[in-house]
Scaffold this motif. Structure first.
Motif, PDB file in Angstrom:
ATOM      1  N   LEU A  35       0.828  -1.201   0.000  1.00 15.99           N
ATOM      2  CA  LEU A  35       0.000   0.000   0.000  1.00 15.99           C
ATOM      3  C   LEU A  35       0.865   1.256   0.000  1.00 15.99           C
ATOM      4  O   LEU A  35       0.647   2.173  -0.797  1.00 15.99           O
ATOM      5  N   SER A  36       1.852   1.297   0.853  1.00 16.10           N
ATOM      6  CA  SER A  36       2.739   2.460   0.946  1.00 16.10           C
ATOM      7  C   SER A  36       3.545   2.652  -0.335  1.00 16.10           C
ATOM      8  O   SER A  36       3.691   3.780  -0.828  1.00 16.10           O
ATOM      9  N   ALA A  37       4.070   1.567  -0.875  1.00 19.51           N
ATOM     10  CA  ALA A  37       4.863   1.659  -2.099  1.00 19.51           C
ATOM     11  C   ALA A  37       4.005   2.137  -3.267  1.00 19.51           C
ATOM     12  O   ALA A  37       4.445   2.968  -4.072  1.00 19.51           O
ATOM     13  N   ALA A  38       2.779   1.634  -3.371  1.00 19.16           N
ATOM     14  CA  ALA A  38       1.884   2.066  -4.446  1.00 19.16           C
ATOM     15  C   ALA A  38       1.550   3.547  -4.310  1.00 19.16           C
ATOM     16  O   ALA A  38       1.526   4.278  -5.313  1.00 19.16           O
ATOM     17  N   ALA A  39       1.320   4.002  -3.088  1.00 17.13           N
ATOM     18  CA  ALA A  39       1.029   5.422  -2.868  1.00 17.13           C
ATOM     19  C   ALA A  39       2.216   6.285  -3.308  1.00 17.13           C
ATOM     20  O   ALA A  39       2.031   7.337  -3.933  1.00 17.13           O
ATOM     21  N   GLU A  40       3.420   5.841  -2.998  1.00 16.00           N
ATOM     22  CA  GLU A  40       4.622   6.577  -3.435  1.00 16.00           C
ATOM     23  C   GLU A  40       4.707   6.619  -4.957  1.00 16.00           C
ATOM     24  O   GLU A  40       5.009   7.653  -5.538  1.00 16.00           O
ATOM     25  N   LYS A  41       4.449   5.480  -5.605  1.00 16.31           N
ATOM     26  CA  LYS A  41       4.547   5.417  -7.067  1.00 16.31           C
ATOM     27  C   LYS A  41       3.443   6.226  -7.748  1.00 16.31           C
ATOM     28  O   LYS A  41       3.581   6.621  -8.894  1.00 16.31           O
ATOM     29  N   LEU A  42       2.348   6.488  -7.024  1.00 14.18           N
ATOM     30  CA  LEU A  42       1.297   7.362  -7.547  1.00 14.18           C
ATOM     31  C   LEU A  42       1.603   8.827  -7.261  1.00 14.18           C
ATOM     32  O   LEU A  42       0.889   9.707  -7.714  1.00 14.18           O
ATOM     33  N   GLY A  43       2.647   9.078  -6.459  1.00 13.25           N
ATOM     34  CA  GLY A  43       3.017  10.446  -6.116  1.00 13.25           C
ATOM     35  C   GLY A  43       2.183  11.035  -5.005  1.00 13.25           C
ATOM     36  O   GLY A  43       2.208  12.243  -4.774  1.00 13.25           O
ATOM     37  N   GLU A  59       4.684   0.962 -12.396  1.00  9.33           N
ATOM     38  CA  GLU A  59       5.044   0.340 -11.110  1.00  9.33           C
ATOM     39  C   GLU A  59       3.848   0.343 -10.162  1.00  9.33           C
ATOM     40  O   GLU A  59       3.605  -0.634  -9.458  1.00  9.33           O
ATOM     41  N   ALA A  60       3.109   1.440 -10.131  1.00 10.33           N
ATOM     42  CA  ALA A  60       1.934   1.528  -9.255  1.00 10.33           C
ATOM     43  C   ALA A  60       0.922   0.447  -9.622  1.00 10.33           C
ATOM     44  O   ALA A  60       0.341  -0.194  -8.743  1.00 10.33           O
ATOM     45  N   ARG A  61       0.721   0.224 -10.919  1.00 11.07           N
ATOM     46  CA  ARG A  61      -0.224  -0.815 -11.363  1.00 11.07           C
ATOM     47  C   ARG A  61       0.163  -2.190 -10.802  1.00 11.07           C
ATOM     48  O   ARG A  61      -0.669  -2.923 -10.294  1.00 11.07           O
ATOM     49  N   ARG A  62       1.433  -2.513 -10.895  1.00 14.88           N
ATOM     50  CA  ARG A  62       1.902  -3.817 -10.398  1.00 14.88           C
ATOM     51  C   ARG A  62       1.678  -3.945  -8.891  1.00 14.88           C
ATOM     52  O   ARG A  62       1.238  -4.992  -8.396  1.00 14.88           O
ATOM     53  N   LEU A  63       2.015  -2.886  -8.166  1.00 15.50           N
ATOM     54  CA  LEU A  63       1.874  -2.917  -6.705  1.00 15.50           C
ATOM     55  C   LEU A  63       0.412  -3.000  -6.279  1.00 15.50           C
ATOM     56  O   LEU A  63       0.064  -3.751  -5.360  1.00 15.50           O
ATOM     57  N   ILE A  64      -0.454  -2.246  -6.949  1.00 15.50           N
ATOM     58  CA  ILE A  64      -1.879  -2.270  -6.618  1.00 15.50           C
ATOM     59  C   ILE A  64      -2.476  -3.632  -6.924  1.00 15.50           C
ATOM     60  O   ILE A  64      -3.274  -4.168  -6.150  1.00 15.50           O
ATOM     61  N   THR A  65      -2.086  -4.223  -8.037  1.00 16.19           N
ATOM     62  CA  THR A  65      -2.592  -5.551  -8.394  1.00 16.19           C
ATOM     63  C   THR A  65      -2.136  -6.591  -7.370  1.00 16.19           C
ATOM     64  O   THR A  65      -2.931  -7.438  -6.940  1.00 16.19           O
ATOM     65  N   GLN A  90      -9.041   0.509  -2.439  1.00 21.30           N
ATOM     66  CA  GLN A  90      -9.960   1.208  -3.333  1.00 21.30           C
ATOM     67  C   GLN A  90      -9.529   2.656  -3.556  1.00 21.30           C
ATOM     68  O   GLN A  90      -9.652   3.183  -4.665  1.00 21.30           O
ATOM     69  N   ALA A  91      -9.005   3.293  -2.518  1.00 20.46           N
ATOM     70  CA  ALA A  91      -8.515   4.666  -2.669  1.00 20.46           C
ATOM     71  C   ALA A  91      -7.354   4.703  -3.665  1.00 20.46           C
ATOM     72  O   ALA A  91      -7.273   5.610  -4.505  1.00 20.46           O
ATOM     73  N   LEU A  92      -6.463   3.719  -3.593  1.00 19.53           N
ATOM     74  CA  LEU A  92      -5.352   3.649  -4.549  1.00 19.53           C
ATOM     75  C   LEU A  92      -5.862   3.398  -5.960  1.00 19.53           C
ATOM     76  O   LEU A  92      -5.374   3.994  -6.917  1.00 19.53           O
ATOM     77  N   GLN A  93      -6.839   2.517  -6.086  1.00 25.65           N
ATOM     78  CA  GLN A  93      -7.389   2.221  -7.406  1.00 25.65           C
ATOM     79  C   GLN A  93      -8.044   3.461  -8.017  1.00 25.65           C
ATOM     80  O   GLN A  93      -7.865   3.740  -9.201  1.00 25.65           O
ATOM     81  N   ARG A  94      -8.769   4.221  -7.197  1.00 28.35           N
ATOM     82  CA  ARG A  94      -9.393   5.456  -7.696  1.00 28.35           C
ATOM     83  C   ARG A  94      -8.316   6.484  -8.060  1.00 28.35           C
ATOM     84  O   ARG A  94      -8.413   7.169  -9.078  1.00 28.35           O
ATOM     85  N   GLN A 108     -10.896  -3.302 -15.698  1.00 28.80           N
ATOM     86  CA  GLN A 108      -9.583  -3.563 -16.275  1.00 28.80           C
ATOM     87  C   GLN A 108      -8.461  -2.815 -15.557  1.00 28.80           C
ATOM     88  O   GLN A 108      -7.295  -2.951 -15.927  1.00 28.80           O
ATOM     89  N   GLY A 109      -8.796  -2.019 -14.565  1.00 29.02           N
ATOM     90  CA  GLY A 109      -7.791  -1.261 -13.826  1.00 29.02           C
ATOM     91  C   GLY A 109      -6.962  -2.179 -12.939  1.00 29.02           C
ATOM     92  O   GLY A 109      -7.235  -3.378 -12.811  1.00 29.02           O
ATOM     93  N   PRO A 110      -5.949  -1.614 -12.296  1.00 27.84           N
ATOM     94  CA  PRO A 110      -5.072  -2.431 -11.462  1.00 27.84           C
ATOM     95  C   PRO A 110      -5.844  -3.107 -10.324  1.00 27.84           C
ATOM     96  O   PRO A 110      -6.564  -2.450  -9.579  1.00 27.84           O
ATOM     97  N   GLY A 111      -5.710  -4.416 -10.256  1.00 30.44           N
ATOM     98  CA  GLY A 111      -6.329  -5.203  -9.191  1.00 30.44           C
ATOM     99  C   GLY A 111      -7.806  -5.472  -9.368  1.00 30.44           C
ATOM    100  O   GLY A 111      -8.393  -6.221  -8.591  1.00 30.44           O
ATOM    101  N   GLU A 112      -8.427  -4.887 -10.379  1.00 30.00           N
ATOM    102  CA  GLU A 112      -9.864  -5.031 -10.535  1.00 30.00           C
ATOM    103  C   GLU A 112     -10.292  -6.451 -10.929  1.00 30.00           C
ATOM    104  O   GLU A 112     -11.442  -6.813 -10.744  1.00 30.00           O
ATOM    105  N   LYS A 113      -9.357  -7.252 -11.420  1.00 26.29           N
ATOM    106  CA  LYS A 113      -9.720  -8.645 -11.693  1.00 26.29           C
ATOM    107  C   LYS A 113      -9.950  -9.390 -10.383  1.00 26.29           C
ATOM    108  O   LYS A 113     -10.628 -10.411 -10.351  1.00 26.29           O
ATOM    109  N   PHE A 114      -9.449  -8.856  -9.275  1.00 27.95           N
ATOM    110  CA  PHE A 114      -9.658  -9.455  -7.954  1.00 27.95           C
ATOM    111  C   PHE A 114     -10.799  -8.776  -7.201  1.00 27.95           C
ATOM    112  O   PHE A 114     -11.503  -9.423  -6.424  1.00 27.95           O
TER     113      PHE A 114
END
Length: 119
Positions: A35-43, A59-65, A90-94, A108-114
């Motif tokens: 979660l923290s790494a994805a937030a960093e990669k999203l800026g 990178e954020a897509r991979r981490l969120i997935t 969900q906040a990261l996905q949005r 089709q967004g990051p992690g949405e298949k789950f």
């Protein structure tokens, strides 16, 4: 040979053998790291996320997935923390959807298949 876990930054406790760490703690720490790494990669740590030198949507897509897969698979073990972890995901996905120049189709967004589509 047991592998010690290092103390968290600012933690004065000695390292523990992984065999002594409850699985819920390992899962929670892994989820928080993703979660923290994805937030960093999203800026998201910056006042202006779009101007962050760390922003990297691939990178954020991979981490969120990865986070979505972990939370989905381990949700039943997260107990009272499951809801807040799902909310963070969900906040990261949005945030990812808002940051994308060409947003993914719903589902089709990051992690949405789950998790299913996030709007």
């Amino acid at each position: 040979m047991p592998t010690p876990t290092g103390p968290a930054p600012g933690d004065d406790q000695p390292p523990r053998d992984l065999a002594e760490v409850p699985s819920i703690e390992v899962i929670s720490r892994a989820a928080l790291m993703l979660l923290s790494a994805a937030a960093e990669k999203l800026g998201l740590a910056e006042e202006d996320p779009a101007g962050s030198p760390h922003r990297d949507l691939d990178e954020a897509r991979r981490l969120i997935t990865a986070l979505a897969g972990l939370i989905t698979a381990a949700g039943e073990y997260l107990g009272p923390h499951a809801a807040s972890m799902r909310d963070g995901l969900q906040a990261l996905q949005r945030a990812f959807r808002e940051a994308s120049a060409v947003p993914d189709e719903p589902g089709q967004g990051p992690g949405e298949k789950f998790t299913g589509p996030v709007h």
